[in-house]
Enzyme design. Structure first.
Site, mmCIF file in Angstrom:
data_model
loop_
_atom_site.group_PDB
_atom_site.id
_atom_site.type_symbol
_atom_site.label_atom_id
_atom_site.label_comp_id
_atom_site.label_asym_id
_atom_site.label_seq_id
_atom_site.Cartn_x
_atom_site.Cartn_y
_atom_site.Cartn_z
ATOM 1 N N GLY A 54 -0.261 15.741 18.581
ATOM 2 C CA GLY A 54 -1.364 15.121 19.345
ATOM 3 C C GLY A 54 -1.142 14.858 20.873
ATOM 4 O O GLY A 54 -1.985 14.446 21.633
ATOM 5 N N GLU A 112 3.022 9.164 23.368
ATOM 6 C CA GLU A 112 2.140 9.229 22.284
ATOM 7 C C GLU A 112 0.750 9.690 22.653
ATOM 8 O O GLU A 112 0.056 9.479 23.801
ATOM 9 C CB GLU A 112 2.156 7.854 21.589
ATOM 10 C CG GLU A 112 3.130 7.657 20.412
ATOM 11 C CD GLU A 112 2.610 8.097 19.102
ATOM 12 O OE1 GLU A 112 1.670 9.056 19.207
ATOM 13 O OE2 GLU A 112 3.136 7.588 18.169
ATOM 14 N N ASP A 113 -0.333 9.978 21.846
ATOM 15 C CA ASP A 113 -1.650 10.223 21.849
ATOM 16 C C ASP A 113 -2.307 8.997 21.702
ATOM 17 O O ASP A 113 -3.237 8.546 22.480
ATOM 18 C CB ASP A 113 -2.022 11.500 20.928
ATOM 19 C CG ASP A 113 -1.686 11.148 19.445
ATOM 20 O OD1 ASP A 113 -0.960 10.213 19.065
ATOM 21 O OD2 ASP A 113 -2.135 12.024 18.585
ATOM 22 N N ASP A 117 -2.594 3.486 16.724
ATOM 23 C CA ASP A 117 -3.805 2.772 15.923
ATOM 24 C C ASP A 117 -3.041 1.658 15.194
ATOM 25 O O ASP A 117 -3.137 0.486 15.663
ATOM 26 C CB ASP A 117 -4.061 4.009 14.745
ATOM 27 C CG ASP A 117 -5.294 3.553 14.004
ATOM 28 O OD1 ASP A 117 -5.840 2.450 14.169
ATOM 29 O OD2 ASP A 117 -5.823 4.454 13.287
ATOM 30 N N PHE A 160 -12.997 7.407 15.074
ATOM 31 C CA PHE A 160 -11.867 8.360 15.115
ATOM 32 C C PHE A 160 -12.215 9.428 16.250
ATOM 33 O O PHE A 160 -13.486 9.843 16.566
ATOM 34 C CB PHE A 160 -12.115 9.216 13.963
ATOM 35 C CG PHE A 160 -10.855 10.165 13.453
ATOM 36 C CD1 PHE A 160 -9.778 9.740 13.021
ATOM 37 C CD2 PHE A 160 -11.124 11.398 13.909
ATOM 38 C CE1 PHE A 160 -8.548 10.506 12.739
ATOM 39 C CE2 PHE A 160 -10.070 12.370 13.781
ATOM 40 C CZ PHE A 160 -8.652 11.792 13.177
ATOM 41 N N VAL A 161 -11.133 9.766 17.167
ATOM 42 C CA VAL A 161 -11.715 10.569 18.231
ATOM 43 C C VAL A 161 -10.884 11.738 18.080
ATOM 44 O O VAL A 161 -9.780 12.049 17.601
ATOM 45 C CB VAL A 161 -11.280 9.840 19.560
ATOM 46 C CG1 VAL A 161 -12.075 8.767 19.809
ATOM 47 C CG2 VAL A 161 -9.729 9.424 19.624
ATOM 48 N N ASP A 171 -6.733 15.890 17.137
ATOM 49 C CA ASP A 171 -7.567 16.983 16.041
ATOM 50 C C ASP A 171 -8.044 16.357 14.940
ATOM 51 O O ASP A 171 -8.209 14.870 14.786
ATOM 52 C CB ASP A 171 -6.397 17.671 15.293
ATOM 53 C CG ASP A 171 -5.521 16.900 14.204
ATOM 54 O OD1 ASP A 171 -5.275 15.846 14.605
ATOM 55 O OD2 ASP A 171 -5.531 17.469 13.423
ATOM 56 N N ARG A 185 -8.537 20.433 19.371
ATOM 57 C CA ARG A 185 -7.253 19.978 20.241
ATOM 58 C C ARG A 185 -7.414 20.291 21.470
ATOM 59 O O ARG A 185 -6.980 19.730 22.477
ATOM 60 C CB ARG A 185 -5.958 20.443 19.547
ATOM 61 C CG ARG A 185 -5.180 19.814 18.324
ATOM 62 C CD ARG A 185 -3.930 19.946 18.044
ATOM 63 N NE ARG A 185 -3.711 19.582 16.851
ATOM 64 C CZ ARG A 185 -3.074 18.544 16.388
ATOM 65 N NH1 ARG A 185 -3.250 17.459 17.105
ATOM 66 N NH2 ARG A 185 -2.535 18.304 14.728
HETATM 67 P P1 5GP Z 1 -0.666 4.898 13.739
HETATM 68 O O1 5GP Z 1 0.490 5.106 13.051
HETATM 69 O O2 5GP Z 1 -0.452 4.191 14.986
HETATM 70 O O3 5GP Z 1 -1.595 3.913 12.785
HETATM 71 O O4 5GP Z 1 -1.310 6.187 13.775
HETATM 72 C C1 5GP Z 1 -0.923 7.080 15.036
HETATM 73 C C2 5GP Z 1 -1.184 8.352 14.779
HETATM 74 O O5 5GP Z 1 -2.516 8.607 13.838
HETATM 75 C C3 5GP Z 1 -1.707 9.180 15.804
HETATM 76 O O6 5GP Z 1 -0.356 9.659 16.630
HETATM 77 C C4 5GP Z 1 -2.493 10.120 15.587
HETATM 78 O O7 5GP Z 1 -1.765 11.227 15.267
HETATM 79 C C5 5GP Z 1 -3.168 9.603 14.418
HETATM 80 N N1 5GP Z 1 -4.571 8.974 14.736
HETATM 81 C C6 5GP Z 1 -4.847 7.671 14.757
HETATM 82 N N2 5GP Z 1 -6.130 7.410 15.114
HETATM 83 C C7 5GP Z 1 -6.614 8.624 15.577
HETATM 84 C C8 5GP Z 1 -8.078 9.355 16.031
HETATM 85 O O8 5GP Z 1 -8.815 8.634 16.122
HETATM 86 N N3 5GP Z 1 -7.958 10.620 16.020
HETATM 87 C C9 5GP Z 1 -7.036 11.499 15.894
HETATM 88 N N4 5GP Z 1 -7.215 12.785 16.108
HETATM 89 N N5 5GP Z 1 -5.651 10.951 15.435
HETATM 90 C C10 5GP Z 1 -5.660 9.671 15.229
#
Ligand code: 5GP
Length: 172
Positions: A39, A94-95, A98, A147-148, A154, A160
């Site tokens: 991402g 990081e992308d 969350d 969700f984006v 993606d 992407r």
């Molecule tokens: P976390 O471990 O912080 O809950 O989630 C992080 C990962 O979840 C991100 O690196 C991404 O891959 C995925 N993710 C979380 N929210 C989104 C979103 O809104 N869109 C997308 N495409 N991926 C997300």
């Protein structure tokens, strides 16, 4: 496909600002930018070119089990770094942060290798994320819970390559 959340221009302006910030903060050093695949790839390429320092780059990949739009909570390392990071100034790119689960996992894994420093730079963070607790130093944009997709992010591996970020609104 969905409502535009951040335009190409807005993203570019913010990436330039973060690049300038990194350039100032790491002056005289040779930071290693670590892109979290997949991402963060778009953010990484633009960010690396916005930093006016002799940066090096490497890639790490994690996968979290789950559906297209929900992480399950189990993180697994699928590609490790190629370079040693002991005594290096590492910036994890990081992308989106969350729940912070991915970041917590990566931080633990990288800190165990004894870097000189480890900072986190994320394009996006949820409003709900505990950024101080997670030690996130650089944040592009804080966004609500939708969700984006786009600019590297993606939905089931699609979108992407969009130049902008949009809220994902699947069409039936
Ligand atoms: P976390 O471990 O912080 O809950 O989630 C992080 C990962 O979840 C991100 O690196 C991404 O891959 C995925 N993710 C979380 N929210 C989104 C979103 O809104 N869109 C997308 N495409 N991926 C997300």
């Amino acid at each position: 496909m969905g409502r535009v959340l951040l335009t190409e221009e807005q993203i570019a302006a913010r990436v330039a600002e973060i690049g300038a910030q990194l350039t100032a903060d790491y002056a005289g050093r040779r930071p290693l930018l670590v892109c979290v695949l997949r991402g963060a790839y778009a953010f990484m390429t633009d960010l690396a070119r916005a930093v006016d320092l002799p940066v090096e780059i490497d890639f790490i990949a994690v996968s979290s089990y789950g559906s297209a739009t929900r992480t399950s909570g189990v993180v697994r390392l699928v590609k490790d770094l190629d370079v040693e990071i002991t005594d290096r100034d590492v910036v994890l790119v990081e992308d989106i942060v969350d729940t912070g689960l991915t970041l917590r996992y990566l931080r633990r894994s990288l800190e165990a290798r004894g870097p000189a420093s480890l900072e986190v730079c994320t394009l996006l963070a949820r409003e709900s994320a505990d950024l101080d607790g997670l030690g996130v130093r650089y944040v592009g944009f804080t966004i609500p819970g939708d969700f984006v997709i786009g600019y590297g992010l993606d939905a089931a591996e699609r979108y992407r390559n969009l130049r902008y970020l949009a809220v994902y609104e699947p069409q039936d």
